[in-house]
Motif scaffolding. Structure first.
Motif, short mmCIF file in Angstrom:
data_model
loop_
_atom_site.label_atom_id
_atom_site.label_comp_id
_atom_site.label_asym_id
_atom_site.label_seq_id
_atom_site.Cartn_x
_atom_site.Cartn_y
_atom_site.Cartn_z
N ILE A 166 -5.93 -2.63 -1.91
CA ILE A 166 -4.99 -2.43 -0.81
C ILE A 166 -3.95 -1.40 -1.22
N THR A 167 -3.74 -0.39 -0.37
CA THR A 167 -2.72 0.63 -0.62
C THR A 167 -1.75 0.65 0.55
N LEU A 168 -0.46 0.57 0.26
CA LEU A 168 0.56 0.64 1.30
C LEU A 168 0.99 2.09 1.52
N TRP A 169 1.56 2.37 2.68
CA TRP A 169 2.06 3.71 2.96
C TRP A 169 3.24 4.05 2.05
N ALA A 170 4.04 3.07 1.71
CA ALA A 170 5.20 3.28 0.83
C ALA A 170 5.35 2.04 -0.04
N PRO A 171 5.81 2.19 -1.28
CA PRO A 171 5.95 1.02 -2.17
C PRO A 171 7.06 0.10 -1.70
N LEU A 172 6.86 -1.20 -1.91
CA LEU A 172 7.92 -2.16 -1.68
C LEU A 172 9.00 -1.97 -2.74
N ARG A 173 10.26 -2.20 -2.35
CA ARG A 173 11.36 -1.72 -3.17
C ARG A 173 11.98 -2.78 -4.07
N LEU A 174 11.27 -3.88 -4.31
CA LEU A 174 11.71 -4.87 -5.29
C LEU A 174 10.53 -5.24 -6.18
N LEU A 175 10.84 -5.79 -7.35
CA LEU A 175 9.80 -6.13 -8.31
C LEU A 175 8.92 -7.26 -7.79
N ILE A 176 7.61 -7.05 -7.85
CA ILE A 176 6.63 -8.07 -7.48
C ILE A 176 5.87 -8.44 -8.75
N SER A 177 5.83 -9.71 -9.06
CA SER A 177 5.30 -10.17 -10.35
C SER A 177 3.98 -10.91 -10.18
N VAL A 178 3.24 -10.99 -11.28
CA VAL A 178 2.04 -11.82 -11.31
C VAL A 178 2.42 -13.26 -10.99
N GLY A 179 1.67 -13.90 -10.12
CA GLY A 179 1.97 -15.26 -9.69
C GLY A 179 2.64 -15.32 -8.33
N ASP A 180 3.15 -14.19 -7.84
CA ASP A 180 3.74 -14.16 -6.49
C ASP A 180 2.63 -14.27 -5.44
N THR A 181 2.95 -14.89 -4.33
CA THR A 181 1.99 -15.05 -3.23
C THR A 181 2.25 -14.00 -2.17
#
Length: 290
Positions: free
Chosen positions: A223-238
């Motif tokens: 999956i590729t987004l048009w723009a990156p999300l601007r907060l840290l997303i970690s392993v284990g997040d849903t």
């Protein structure tokens, strides 16, 4: 005559300004330029927050009323991460003039939303847009071959329920906020293009992004987004990804079985129709020229 008006007529005033910010996620903040905190309407307005507002410019008629708020980025109040993540976008803002020793004596000076926010040198500056800004938008309906509804809204009517048109996954690989590797699942290649990705847990919970590419490679879905999300997303997040729609009538019928609610005009003549002219060799019966 209001309590505040009576107080102002005395000429010896004890007034200050208070403003409340309510974000779209329901979190609220209160600030005041008084030297002590004040409380009313269930909100505590914090003093010494380093936040202030410029003079309000009011206009008659339906002209847009704009002003600005400036302040210092602090961990206890408004943080740079929250601004960068868009958590204050379109937040509701109310500004009062308040008699600080009798808060029942107050008057609303401004009500609107936060517009553009800029950050520099540990401080921020936010445009405040009045309610009449909502009138500064195009109105009416466009007649296009593509659908004008948003997938899942009241006009569309499609329920983006889990299993059919959306799915959840727990991240087991690191991500930069724009590229995600997930289990392929039972969905076709490209099923989620033009759809959305929402973070459900973790420090980035509530953030959404629009999906640009959706490709199945072996057992993985990229999956590729048009723009990156601007907060840290970690392993284990849903996260949750929802199907997308290209607004075409064929997609509405084949993918969503929802052609009866299609809001476009797929058979409207195109610009080439303007070049069509009657010819003596054609059957001039009043029927279609194509």
């Amino acid at each position: 005559m209001t309590l505040l008006t009576e107080h102002l007529k005395t000429g010896l005033t004890h007034v200050c300004r208070c403003w409340a910010i309510v974000r779209s996620d329901g979190l609220s903040f209160g600030f005041t330029d008084h030297d002590m905190p004040l409380t009313f309407d269930g909100i505590t307005f914090v003093a010494h927050s380093g936040m202030s507002a410029k003079a309000l410019a009011s206009t008659s008629g339906l002209s847009v009323n704009n002003t600005e708020a400036v302040g210092i980025l602090t961990d206890a109040a408004i943080t740079e991460d929250d601004i960068a993540a868009g958590r204050y976008d379109d937040a509701d803002v109310t500004v009062w003039m308040v008699q600080w020793d009798q808060t029942d004596a107050r008057k609303v000076l401004f009500r609107g939303k936060i517009g553009e926010i800029t950050r520099t040198g540990g401080a921020f500056q936010a445009d405040l847009r009045g309610l009449t800004d909502l009138l500064n938008q195009p109105q009416g309906r466009s007649y296009l071959k593509t659908c004008s509804a948003v997938l899942g809204d009241g006009k569309c009517g499609v329920a983006l329920s889990l299993g059919d048109f959306s799915t959840q996954a727990v991240l087991d690989r690191e991500t930069d906020g724009q590229f995600f590797d997930l289990a392929a699942g039972d969905y076709d290649d490209g099923w989620f293009v033009n759809g959305s990705l929402e973070v459900l847990t973790g420090s980035a919970a509530g953030l959404k992004g629009a999906i640009k590419h959706d490709q199945v490679v072996a057992s993985q879905r990229e999956i590729t987004l048009w723009a990156p999300l601007r907060l840290l997303i970690s392993v284990g997040d849903t996260i949750q990804i929802s199907a997308g729609c290209d607004k075409l009538s064929d997609t509405c019928q084949s993918k969503f079985n929802n052609i009866n609610a299609f809001q476009g005009f797929p058979h409207i003549p195109g610009e080439d129709w303007l070049m069509s002219v009657p010819r003596s060799s054609d059957a001039n019966s009043g029927g279609s020229l194509t």
